[in-house]
Scaffold this motif. Structure first.
Motif, PDB file in Angstrom:
ATOM      1  N   GLN A 198      53.977  40.489  30.873  1.00  0.00           N
ATOM      2  CA  GLN A 198      53.433  40.913  32.178  1.00  0.00           C
ATOM      3  C   GLN A 198      52.975  42.355  32.064  1.00  0.00           C
ATOM      4  O   GLN A 198      53.737  43.206  31.609  1.00  0.00           O
ATOM      5  CB  GLN A 198      54.526  40.835  33.259  1.00  0.00           C
ATOM      6  CG  GLN A 198      54.984  39.433  33.602  1.00  0.00           C
ATOM      7  CD  GLN A 198      54.058  38.771  34.614  1.00  0.00           C
ATOM      8  OE1 GLN A 198      53.386  39.445  35.369  1.00  0.00           O
ATOM      9  NE2 GLN A 198      54.018  37.450  34.610  1.00  0.00           N
ATOM     10  N   ASP A 200      52.177  46.034  33.324  1.00  0.00           N
ATOM     11  CA  ASP A 200      52.610  46.908  34.438  1.00  0.00           C
ATOM     12  C   ASP A 200      51.359  47.537  35.035  1.00  0.00           C
ATOM     13  O   ASP A 200      50.858  48.537  34.536  1.00  0.00           O
ATOM     14  CB  ASP A 200      53.539  48.020  33.917  1.00  0.00           C
ATOM     15  CG  ASP A 200      54.828  47.449  33.372  1.00  0.00           C
ATOM     16  OD1 ASP A 200      55.271  46.427  33.907  1.00  0.00           O
ATOM     17  OD2 ASP A 200      55.359  48.018  32.396  1.00  0.00           O
ATOM     18  N   ASP A 242      47.516  49.304  32.947  1.00  0.00           N
ATOM     19  CA  ASP A 242      48.627  50.071  32.406  1.00  0.00           C
ATOM     20  C   ASP A 242      48.034  51.301  31.703  1.00  0.00           C
ATOM     21  O   ASP A 242      47.409  51.166  30.641  1.00  0.00           O
ATOM     22  CB  ASP A 242      49.397  49.169  31.418  1.00  0.00           C
ATOM     23  CG  ASP A 242      50.571  49.891  30.790  1.00  0.00           C
ATOM     24  OD1 ASP A 242      50.548  51.136  30.744  1.00  0.00           O
ATOM     25  OD2 ASP A 242      51.500  49.207  30.341  1.00  0.00           O
TER      26      ASP A 242
END
Ligand code: ADP
Length: 355
Positions: A198, A200, A242
């Motif tokens: 996943q 961020d 990210d």
């Protein structure tokens, strides 16, 4: 005058009624099995890989790819075992080229078994890919380790050689750093490739990120005597992503451009907004990549053959990482290059969709 007598006793009576009955039953059974065969034939014909249906020990239907299969004995045995155990069985059998293939036996009805050859081409390709990958990782690890071992034994065998030992320790530190980077990159790739990975995501000012990296890397460009240009379209939209990984992605691309460009060359970075994406171009006037190598440069541990004699350090993981990061952000990465003239890497990242 009637000279014969028709005798219609109990046996004749039985024959008159049971024979048609038997005929009807036989016809019914024949019709039922023919329909069943047709039904199964329809099922197996739609499958792209060899498939058979067995009733007890007899093949009832099979598809076109299955006609090349020679070893019926193995299939009969598998079908018998499935019926006997009343459960699915996957067994490795050997095809006509003595290659191992996986055949799945499925118990689909009373005395009826469906045998499916599984598509092993993808698995085989993956296995061969990972064998090569492990071999390449082994080579990548072995070279620095051999150098470290060599210098470590030199230091221990000649403790009074102060200058020589200082040089050896410097080499050991350099190789250890290289190893750490390699392992860090491998771990990051493994993390990005994990199915449950996943990202961020936060709002990122990609334009500011590019500007900062150009500032950070300008000293290095100057040392290497390479011109560094930046062209930013003003007022660019934000993206979701990210920032740590986006920075790593840009650093890898700009660092490569600097590495593979000889002194006197130029690296130009531009950022603009096209439709609903940010387009970042990293162009260099360096060595370029041959047409044969270009399709493979994003593969892990792949290093293109170079015409220049200049040594360039690297492990062949940088672009694999860049690709993973771009994909994780829903973007695209393309490369164009002309050997001897230079390369351009284009990253397109989707703009944050307004809530
Ligand atoms: P490396 O650590 O070897 O630089 P990368 O994965 O970053 O590994 O790149 C893979 C290969 O692609 C490099 O070994 C090099 O041959 C080629 N390459 C990447 N970027 C450039 C560039 N800007 N110019 C020329 N060749 C490049």
């Amino acid at each position: 005058m009637l000279d014969f007598v028709i005798y219609f006793g109990p046996l004749e009576f039985l024959a008159c009624f049971t024979l048609p009955l038997l005929l009807m039953l036989g016809g019914g059974w024949y019709w039922y099995t023919r329909e069943q065969r047709r039904e199964w034939q329809r099922v197996v014909s739609s499958l792209p890989y060899p498939a058979w249906v067995f009733r007890k020990e007899k093949p009832l239907a099979w598809n076109q790819p299955a006609t090349h299969w020679r070893s019926m004995k193995d299939l009969v045995k598998l079908s018998k075992d499935v019926q006997r155990r009343q459960q699915h069985i996957v067994r490795q059998l050997y095809d006509e080229n003595a290659e191992s293939v996986s055949v799945r036996g499925v118990n689909v009805a009373q005395n009826v078994t469906l045998l499916l050859m599984e598509d092993t081409s993808t698995t085989k390709r993956q296995q061969s890919y990972y064998r090569n990958f492990i071999r390449n990782v082994g080579h990548e690890l072995k070279t620095p380790l051999t150098i470290i071992q060599g210098h470590a034994s030199k230091v221990s065998s000649s403790p009074n050689d102060i200058d020589g030992n200082a040089a050896s320790l410097g080499i050991i530190a350099g190789e250890a750093k290289h190893l750490t980077q390699l392992v860090d990159n491998l771990l990051l790739i493994a993390r990005l490739e994990a199915p449950d990975f996943q990202l961020d995501r936060v709002r990122v000012n990609f334009s500011a990120l590019v500007e900062q990296i150009i500032l950070d890397i300008s000293d290095l460009a100057e040392t290497r005597q390479i011109g560094l240009d930046l062209n930013l379209q003003p007022g660019l939209s934000l993206i979701q992503g990210d920032p740590v990984q986006l920075r790593q992605m840009l650093l890898n691309l700009i660092d490569n451009a600097l590495k593979y460009t000889p002194a006197g060359g130029t690296v130009a970075v531009s950022l603009s907004e096209i439709d609903d994406a940010l387009s970042c171009r990293i162009r260099d006037t360096g060595e370029g990549i041959s047409e044969e190598d270009l399709p493979y440069i994003f593969e892990k541990l792949y290093r293109a053959r170079r015409t220049s004699t200049r040594t360039v350090e690297g492990s062949g993981l940088g672009l694999a990482l860049v690709q993973q990061i771009v994909q994780a952000h829903g973007g695209t990465l393309t490369a164009n290059s002309t050997l001897g003239k230079g390369s351009v890497f284009i990253v397109e990242l989707p703009i944050e969709v307004a809530a």
